[in-house]
Design a protein around this motif. Structure first.
Motif, PDB file in Angstrom:
ATOM      1  N   THR A 196      42.687 -46.156   8.800  1.00 55.49           N
ATOM      2  CA  THR A 196      43.677 -45.175   9.231  1.00 55.49           C
ATOM      3  C   THR A 196      43.497 -43.886   8.438  1.00 55.49           C
ATOM      4  OG1 THR A 196      45.217 -46.947   9.705  1.00 55.49           O
ATOM      5  CG2 THR A 196      46.138 -44.729   9.544  1.00 55.49           C
ATOM      6  N   PRO A 197      43.032 -42.822   9.102  1.00 56.52           N
ATOM      7  CA  PRO A 197      42.824 -41.566   8.376  1.00 56.52           C
ATOM      8  C   PRO A 197      44.131 -40.797   8.210  1.00 56.52           C
ATOM      9  CG  PRO A 197      42.110 -41.323  10.645  1.00 56.52           C
ATOM     10  CD  PRO A 197      42.573 -42.746  10.478  1.00 56.52           C
ATOM     11  N   GLN A 198      44.325 -40.234   7.027  1.00 57.51           N
ATOM     12  CA  GLN A 198      45.493 -39.413   6.752  1.00 57.51           C
ATOM     13  C   GLN A 198      45.042 -38.143   6.054  1.00 57.51           C
ATOM     14  OE1 GLN A 198      48.276 -41.689   4.458  1.00 57.51           O
ATOM     15  NE2 GLN A 198      48.227 -43.425   5.856  1.00 57.51           N
ATOM     16  N   ASN A 199      45.689 -37.038   6.381  1.00 56.03           N
ATOM     17  CA  ASN A 199      45.424 -35.745   5.756  1.00 56.03           C
ATOM     18  C   ASN A 199      43.969 -35.291   5.912  1.00 56.03           C
ATOM     19  OD1 ASN A 199      48.127 -35.681   4.828  1.00 56.03           O
ATOM     20  ND2 ASN A 199      47.543 -36.982   3.115  1.00 56.03           N
ATOM     21  N   VAL A 200      43.373 -35.579   7.065  1.00 53.58           N
ATOM     22  CA  VAL A 200      42.033 -35.112   7.411  1.00 53.58           C
ATOM     23  C   VAL A 200      42.022 -34.711   8.885  1.00 53.58           C
ATOM     24  CG1 VAL A 200      40.785 -36.515   5.689  1.00 53.58           C
ATOM     25  CG2 VAL A 200      41.223 -37.445   7.964  1.00 53.58           C
ATOM     26  N   LYS A 201      40.994 -33.976   9.280  1.00 50.67           N
ATOM     27  CA  LYS A 201      40.773 -33.693  10.700  1.00 50.67           C
ATOM     28  C   LYS A 201      39.806 -34.732  11.241  1.00 50.67           C
ATOM     29  CE  LYS A 201      41.119 -28.676  11.046  1.00 50.67           C
ATOM     30  NZ  LYS A 201      40.374 -27.451  11.359  1.00 50.67           N
ATOM     31  N   ALA A 240      39.184 -40.476   0.644  1.00 53.16           N
ATOM     32  CA  ALA A 240      39.733 -39.777  -0.522  1.00 53.16           C
ATOM     33  C   ALA A 240      38.894 -38.547  -0.872  1.00 53.16           C
ATOM     34  CB  ALA A 240      39.805 -40.729  -1.713  1.00 53.16           C
ATOM     35  N   PHE A 241      37.573 -38.679  -0.811  1.00 49.72           N
ATOM     36  CA  PHE A 241      36.679 -37.565  -1.118  1.00 49.72           C
ATOM     37  C   PHE A 241      36.899 -36.416  -0.134  1.00 49.72           C
ATOM     38  CE2 PHE A 241      32.744 -35.199  -0.761  1.00 49.72           C
ATOM     39  CZ  PHE A 241      32.346 -35.041  -2.078  1.00 49.72           C
ATOM     40  N   VAL A 242      36.922 -36.742   1.145  1.00 52.75           N
ATOM     41  CA  VAL A 242      37.073 -35.718   2.186  1.00 52.75           C
ATOM     42  C   VAL A 242      38.439 -35.033   2.083  1.00 52.75           C
ATOM     43  CG1 VAL A 242      37.235 -35.377   4.693  1.00 52.75           C
ATOM     44  CG2 VAL A 242      35.359 -36.723   3.729  1.00 52.75           C
TER      45      VAL A 242
END
Length: 140
Positions: free
Chosen positions: A129-134, A112-114
């Motif tokens: 599961t990462p979302q909306n990050v690189k 959330a921070f990133v």
């Protein structure tokens, strides 16, 4: 390198699938102007030797809490320094007016921070599961 080989050997001997064996994802805010980072570049960022992205915003590194297994894995495999050496390093940096990376209490909090902070970089377990990050790197 020795730590990585020891880790790899233990993972194989325990029958643990290597893809799940403490693999971490290094994630960054989607606006960060790089596509990948090497372990040495990551160490430079987390030791505050590199403080800005190429032609971009300042880097905002975020750590997990000190007792986190994820942080211990990251410290061992990326920073490659024993805890006492890191503590001495941060004591020196404190006297130079620099503070260590920010801390978040969970993979979800790091994510959330990133997602929200321009220039932010962090690491999470590969099971998240990462979302909306690189995704800039996988460790190991």
């Amino acid at each position: 390198m020795r730590a990585f080989l020891t880790f790899l050997t233990l993972a194989i001997l325990s029958g643990m699938p290597l893809a799940q064996a403490d693999e971490l994802l290094v994630i960054a805010n989607p606006n960060v102007p790089v596509a990948a980072l090497s372990p040495d570049e990551l160490a430079s960022i987390y030791l505050l030797k590199t403080t800005s992205w190429p032609s971009g915003p300042g880097i905002v590194p975020v750590n997990r809490e000190a007792s986190s297994h994820v942080r211990n894995t990251f410290t061992e495999l990326v920073l490659r320094q024993p805890l006492n050496a890191l503590n001495a390093y941060w004591n020196q940096m404190h006297f130079k007016g620099k503070v260590p990376p920010l801390i978040q209490e969970s993979d979800q909090a790091v994510l959330a921070f990133v997602q929200k902070v321009p220039g932010a970089i962090g690491y999470i377990s590969a099971g998240t599961t990462p979302q909306n990050v690189k995704i800039l790197a996988r460790v190991p």
